[in-house]
Design an enzyme around this catalytic site. Structure first.
Site, mmCIF file in Angstrom:
data_model
loop_
_atom_site.group_PDB
_atom_site.id
_atom_site.type_symbol
_atom_site.label_atom_id
_atom_site.label_comp_id
_atom_site.label_asym_id
_atom_site.label_seq_id
_atom_site.Cartn_x
_atom_site.Cartn_y
_atom_site.Cartn_z
ATOM 1 N N ASP A 249 5.652 16.343 12.330
ATOM 2 C CA ASP A 249 6.342 16.165 11.737
ATOM 3 C C ASP A 249 7.027 14.840 11.938
ATOM 4 O O ASP A 249 7.634 13.822 11.661
ATOM 5 C CB ASP A 249 7.781 16.641 11.896
ATOM 6 C CG ASP A 249 8.802 17.430 11.107
ATOM 7 O OD1 ASP A 249 9.169 16.946 10.400
ATOM 8 O OD2 ASP A 249 8.868 18.696 10.881
ATOM 9 N N SER B 88 9.381 17.317 5.296
ATOM 10 C CA SER B 88 9.415 18.250 6.083
ATOM 11 C C SER B 88 10.433 19.904 4.906
ATOM 12 O O SER B 88 8.875 19.653 4.548
ATOM 13 C CB SER B 88 10.696 18.518 7.588
ATOM 14 O OG SER B 88 10.646 19.287 8.594
#
Length: 352
Positions: free
Chosen positions: A210, A72
């Site tokens: 993500d 991320s």
């Protein structure tokens, strides 16, 4: 239109152990692992900039690690370091321009109304448009491809089409052939497609989510990759693991009674416990004395993933304090000499 895919990512998975590449027996294998954490990426960005400042002017931090993993926001930092940005430039993206990704709402009645509108919108839609993030990524990476990276990288994402984990890997082993031609901008957007914050990224027949959904702390992703790709003694691995901060997840009050409303923050617990487990596994495999974990102190109240002003105010000085406390030890372990040059393997076809 993207090419229609007929196979999921795992379709080509090996059925036997990977053939390990040779590694010099007298050379430690140094890993940099960077957690996810939204705008709290200010902390690792500032910490790594401080470490790079200790090197000779012509040296880059990225050249002192044999493998970098980032999830991320950590993935964006890793991609930046490995693709032309100095650590100070990555830091400035967060400190000076983080408000472009996560706009600060004005004070007063207008700000109150805007915040309420965003809160209601978040119930049924993603909170932020990706345009600002995409513009920053294109501005800094252009059309560079993953295969052009100057370091070995592992960047976790997830695929919502087939329901699988998806780890982008540079061509640092002959088995890794699929990702070299991917754009850096795509990989950065894929690993940072945080649910409720950004819309999933649909590209090439996949629906990217993500990477924090399964590896917000990517230390084990990096360690497993290193041990499976190279003939190294696991006790020769050294890991610098950098967190973004948070608060321990406690189960009290309404959670003890149960219900969806009380457990609406269960994802925070998942992130917290995943990191604890990954850190524990890595320490068991190579020895806790070979894992250097650096994270900001636990705040009285967690910094939200999109609270840019507070992240800058609290995490920049927290990084400076961490450098004052541990910088010399980190430098002696990881920055004593550059890593061996990384040469990617030639890739003939993205889908080979």
């Amino acid at each position: 239109m993207p090419a229609r895919l007929t196979q999921k990512r795992s379709a080509g998975a090996l059925k036997t152990r990977r053939v390990a590449l040779p590694w010099p027996s007298d050379s430690p294998f140094r890993i940099l692992s960077i957690d996810g954490g939204g705008i709290r990426g200010v902390f690792p960005a500032a910490l790594l900039a401080g470490l790079e400042a200790r090197l000779p002017c012509s040296h880059r931090l990225v050249d002192y690690f044999d493998l970098i993993a980032g999830t991320s926001t950590g993935g964006i930092i890793a991609l930046g370091l490995a693709n032309g940005l100095r650590a100070s430039e990555v830091r400035d993206l967060y400190v000076k321009r983080g408000g472009e990704m996560f706009p600060v709402q004005p004070d007063g009645a207008i700000g109150w109304f805007t915040r309420k509108t965003h809160s209601l919108r978040r119930l049924v839609r993603y909170r932020y448009d990706r345009d600002a993030l995409s513009n920053l990524l294109h501005e800094n990476f252009g059309d560079r491809t993953f295969g052009e990276s100057r370091a070995r990288l592992c960047v976790p994402s997830a695929d919502g089409r087939f329901g699988e984990t998806y780890i982008f890997k540079t061509p640092h082993h002959p088995d890794f052939k699929k990702d070299a031609s991917e754009r850096i901008t795509k990989i950065a957007a894929s690993t940072a497609a945080a649910p409720t914050f950004f819309r999933p990224l649909e590209d090439g027949g996949y629906t990217f989510l993500d990477g924090g959904l399964f590896a917000n702390d990517p230390i084990m992703v990096a360690l497993v990759d290193a041990l499976s790709c190279f003939a190294i003694n696991r006790t020769d691995v050294r890991i610098l693991s950098v967190g973004c901060g948070g608060v321990p997840y406690r189960v009290t009050g309404s959670k003890l009674r149960g219900g969806l409303l009380a457990w609406r923050d269960a994802i925070d617990g998942a992130l917290h416990f995943q990191s604890l487990n990954a850190q524990g596994q890595a320490s068991l495999l190579i020895g806790a004395n070979h894992v250097t974990r650096v994270a900001p102190p636990v705040p009285a109240k967690a910094i939200a993933l999109d609270d840019w002003p507070r992240a800058v105010e609290e995490l920049v000085p927290a990084a400076a304090a961490a450098l004052e406390r541990s910088g010399q030890e980190i430098a002696s372990t990881f920055l004593s000499q550059p890593a061996s040059p990384y040469t990617p393997f030639a890739v003939e076809s993205q889908m080979a």
